[in-house]
Motif scaffolding. Structure first.
Motif, mmCIF file in Angstrom:
data_model
loop_
_atom_site.group_PDB
_atom_site.id
_atom_site.type_symbol
_atom_site.label_atom_id
_atom_site.label_comp_id
_atom_site.label_asym_id
_atom_site.label_seq_id
_atom_site.Cartn_x
_atom_site.Cartn_y
_atom_site.Cartn_z
ATOM 1 N N GLY A 292 43.867 -0.642 -34.786
ATOM 2 C CA GLY A 292 44.737 -0.309 -33.664
ATOM 3 C C GLY A 292 44.241 -0.898 -32.359
ATOM 4 O O GLY A 292 45.034 -1.283 -31.488
ATOM 5 N N SER A 293 42.912 -0.988 -32.232
ATOM 6 C CA SER A 293 42.326 -1.575 -31.023
ATOM 7 C C SER A 293 42.507 -3.085 -30.986
ATOM 8 O O SER A 293 42.326 -3.703 -29.928
ATOM 9 C CB SER A 293 40.836 -1.221 -30.944
ATOM 10 O OG SER A 293 40.666 0.170 -30.828
ATOM 11 N N GLY B 201 49.346 -7.881 -24.637
ATOM 12 C CA GLY B 201 49.415 -9.206 -24.024
ATOM 13 C C GLY B 201 50.810 -9.793 -24.093
ATOM 14 O O GLY B 201 51.310 -10.385 -23.120
ATOM 15 N N VAL B 202 51.462 -9.620 -25.238
ATOM 16 C CA VAL B 202 52.821 -10.137 -25.409
ATOM 17 C C VAL B 202 53.833 -9.320 -24.610
ATOM 18 O O VAL B 202 54.673 -9.859 -23.884
ATOM 19 C CB VAL B 202 53.203 -10.155 -26.905
ATOM 20 C CG1 VAL B 202 54.654 -10.598 -27.082
ATOM 21 C CG2 VAL B 202 52.275 -11.072 -27.682
ATOM 22 N N PRO C 121 31.528 -4.088 -21.368
ATOM 23 C CA PRO C 121 32.056 -4.858 -20.237
ATOM 24 C C PRO C 121 33.551 -4.694 -20.025
ATOM 25 O O PRO C 121 34.175 -5.486 -19.324
ATOM 26 C CB PRO C 121 31.736 -6.303 -20.662
ATOM 27 C CG PRO C 121 31.925 -6.278 -22.151
ATOM 28 C CD PRO C 121 31.509 -4.889 -22.609
ATOM 29 N N ARG C 122 34.172 -3.684 -20.621
ATOM 30 C CA ARG C 122 35.631 -3.563 -20.660
ATOM 31 C C ARG C 122 36.289 -3.605 -19.288
ATOM 32 O O ARG C 122 37.340 -4.244 -19.103
ATOM 33 C CB ARG C 122 36.003 -2.261 -21.376
ATOM 34 C CG ARG C 122 37.474 -2.035 -21.582
ATOM 35 C CD ARG C 122 37.687 -0.761 -22.387
ATOM 36 N NE ARG C 122 37.157 0.417 -21.690
ATOM 37 C CZ ARG C 122 37.135 1.635 -22.221
ATOM 38 N NH1 ARG C 122 37.568 1.820 -23.450
ATOM 39 N NH2 ARG C 122 36.663 2.663 -21.539
ATOM 40 N N ALA C 123 35.720 -2.942 -18.300
ATOM 41 C CA ALA C 123 36.331 -2.905 -16.969
ATOM 42 C C ALA C 123 36.330 -4.273 -16.285
ATOM 43 O O ALA C 123 37.034 -4.475 -15.293
ATOM 44 C CB ALA C 123 35.616 -1.884 -16.090
ATOM 45 N N TRP D 290 43.516 -10.853 -25.618
ATOM 46 C CA TRP D 290 42.467 -11.260 -26.561
ATOM 47 C C TRP D 290 41.118 -10.655 -26.186
ATOM 48 O O TRP D 290 40.364 -10.204 -27.054
ATOM 49 C CB TRP D 290 42.357 -12.779 -26.622
ATOM 50 C CG TRP D 290 43.333 -13.399 -27.569
ATOM 51 C CD1 TRP D 290 44.484 -14.046 -27.260
ATOM 52 C CD2 TRP D 290 43.228 -13.419 -29.005
ATOM 53 N NE1 TRP D 290 45.121 -14.460 -28.400
ATOM 54 C CE2 TRP D 290 44.373 -14.098 -29.486
ATOM 55 C CE3 TRP D 290 42.303 -12.930 -29.910
ATOM 56 C CZ2 TRP D 290 44.600 -14.290 -30.848
ATOM 57 C CZ3 TRP D 290 42.523 -13.121 -31.272
ATOM 58 C CH2 TRP D 290 43.658 -13.791 -31.726
ATOM 59 N N LEU D 291 40.808 -10.655 -24.895
ATOM 60 C CA LEU D 291 39.552 -10.044 -24.457
ATOM 61 C C LEU D 291 39.526 -8.554 -24.808
ATOM 62 O O LEU D 291 38.526 -8.034 -25.306
ATOM 63 C CB LEU D 291 39.374 -10.219 -22.949
ATOM 64 C CG LEU D 291 39.068 -11.635 -22.455
ATOM 65 C CD1 LEU D 291 39.153 -11.690 -20.935
ATOM 66 C CD2 LEU D 291 37.697 -12.092 -22.932
ATOM 67 N N SER D 292 40.639 -7.869 -24.573
ATOM 68 C CA SER D 292 40.710 -6.435 -24.839
ATOM 69 C C SER D 292 40.633 -6.121 -26.324
ATOM 70 O O SER D 292 40.162 -5.047 -26.716
ATOM 71 C CB SER D 292 42.009 -5.862 -24.255
ATOM 72 O OG SER D 292 42.064 -6.051 -22.858
#
Length: 424
Positions: A162-163, A171-172, A246-248, A267-269
């Motif tokens: 799910g993540s 993103g889409v 580093p999420r923030a 993609w980063l998330s």
């Protein structure tokens, strides 16, 4: 080839807990609804950054989540040891759903009010704080003790899936439709999790029941303080998340290095969860590791080092790969930590242990968000990102190896004692 098939069975994910219908429904419902939860998490971060152009404001979503998680997570765990866990799961889920609907209305009306978003996130966090420890306490009631580790692996696998799906979908959706569509999708997907909760059997408390309140919470914390193995399972996770996550910084990285692309941000998330999914599919060996305390120490140290390396590349694919490796390490550590709690503590203490676990697992990243946002504002993106990873790697080794009971913990010996107790 028989040899290859045997090797594959040893490393492939153990699916035997799926033979239990109630657990299977709970897992599927959690997986579907979690896609929407992650979609909303990404959309909220992007919306706050779009309004403020500040990573500090994105980082402030951390304490907005953390305070309700601490208060209601501990309280929810205590309640889970004293009431029907099915009913409590349904109630907490409805609170979280109401928060999603509020975000949807906010986006539709175009308010662009950051303080309103933060308040709604606090409400959503309250619902999550109640439901998460309940789910964790339910699992040992649905599957036999020897399959708890496998059930935890499946749980983390679907959450990780799910993540991946949620941020990539975000993103889409954010590129084509906007925030209101993201929140609407989340509200619809929530139905799967609610259906699974409603279909659960009654789960009344077992053993001594203490009225939920400050006394029961204190008793749970006292239990943790008196058992170094349990205590250290929390400490090493706080180190991993508070210093290295580093999420923030993802919105700022996407803006500075990848032209502000919503797809790059997606993609980063999703990157950490991509690695977790891959690790989950090849997790058959995880339950066979005996020295889980020592293994946790080294796995979390490697997580910190991979996060550090990701700070120094301008290639999106390489950042994603490095963070995916970190995500694989994180999934393995999460399974061991959860299994330690569920096999170490008695059933009448599991709700409170899961409450603390949820506070740490969900609260640690929020502290990490605040730490990352604040240090990035003070020192810049790379020092905040890489420095946190290095501190994590060094600190977890020093702390983890310093506690003999944790360093020597043998999971198979503990499980054997639990099975003997159950037989008696």
């Amino acid at each position: 080839m028989p040899g290859a098939q045997s090797a594959l069975r040893r490393v492939a994910v153990d699916t035997r807990p799926l033979r239990t219908p109630a657990y299977r429904r709970l897992l599927v419902g959690q997986g579907v609804s979690f896609i929407g939860f992650q979609l909303t998490s990404v959309a909220v971060s992007a919306q706050v950054y779009e309004i403020t152009k500040s990573s500090l404001w994105v980082g402030l979503l951390g304490p907005a989540n953390l305070i309700p998680l601490v208060v209601f997570g501990l309280w929810g765990g205590a309640v889970a040891d004293a009431v029907d866990r099915r009913r409590l799961l349904i109630t907490g889920s409805l609170v979280a759903w109401a928060a999603t609907l509020a975000l949807l209305v906010h986006a539709w009306t175009g308010m662009n009010n950051v303080l309103f978003i933060i308040m709604v996130i606090a409400v959503q966090s309250t619902g999550f704080a109640v439901t998460s420890p309940v789910r964790g306490a339910i699992i040992p009631r649905l599957v036999p003790p020897e399959r708890v580790a496998a059930a935890n692996t499946l749980n983390f696998l679907v959450s990780s899936a799910g993540s991946v799906a949620g941020p990539l979908l975000a993103g889409v959706v954010l590129a084509k439709s906007g925030y209101s569509t993201a929140y609407l999708i989340d509200a619809l997907l929530f139905g799967a999790g609610l259906y699974a909760a409603v279909r659960l059997p009654r789960l009344p408390p077992i053993g001594d029941v203490i009225r939920p309140g400050l006394r029961s919470v204190v008793n749970g914390l006292r239990y943790i303080g008196g058992h170094p193995v349990v205590l250290m399972s929390f400490v090493v996770d706080i180190i991993a998340m508070a210093f290295a996550l580093p999420r923030a910084l993802f919105p700022e990285l996407a803006a500075e290095r990848f032209g502000g692309s919503a797809v790059a941000f997606g993609w980063l998330s999703a990157s950490i969860a991509i690695g977790a999914v891959a690790a989950g599919l090849l997790s058959g060996w995880v339950g066979r590791v005996r020295r889980q305390g020592l293994a946790l120490t080294w796995v979390i140290a490697l997580w910190g080092l991979t996060v550090t390396a990701a700070a120094f590349t301008d290639h999106l694919w390489l950042v994603v790969v490095l963070l995916a490796v970190g995500g694989a390490l994180d999934l393995v550590s999460a399974v061991w930590r959860q299994t330690i709690l569920q096999t170490y503590a008695p059933d009448d203490m599991r709700g409170r242990m899961q409450g603390v676990f949820m506070v740490v697992v969900a609260g640690g990243p929020r502290l990490g968000d605040l730490r990352a946002g604040a240090t990035a504002s003070a020192f810049g993106l790379v020092p905040a990102w890489a420095g946190g990873g290095l501190v994590c790697a060094v600190l977890v080794v020093v702390v983890g190896l310093a506690v003999p009971a944790f360093r020597r913990y043998d999971a198979s010996e503990r499980l054997g004692r639990r099975l003997d107790d159950a037989a008696q």
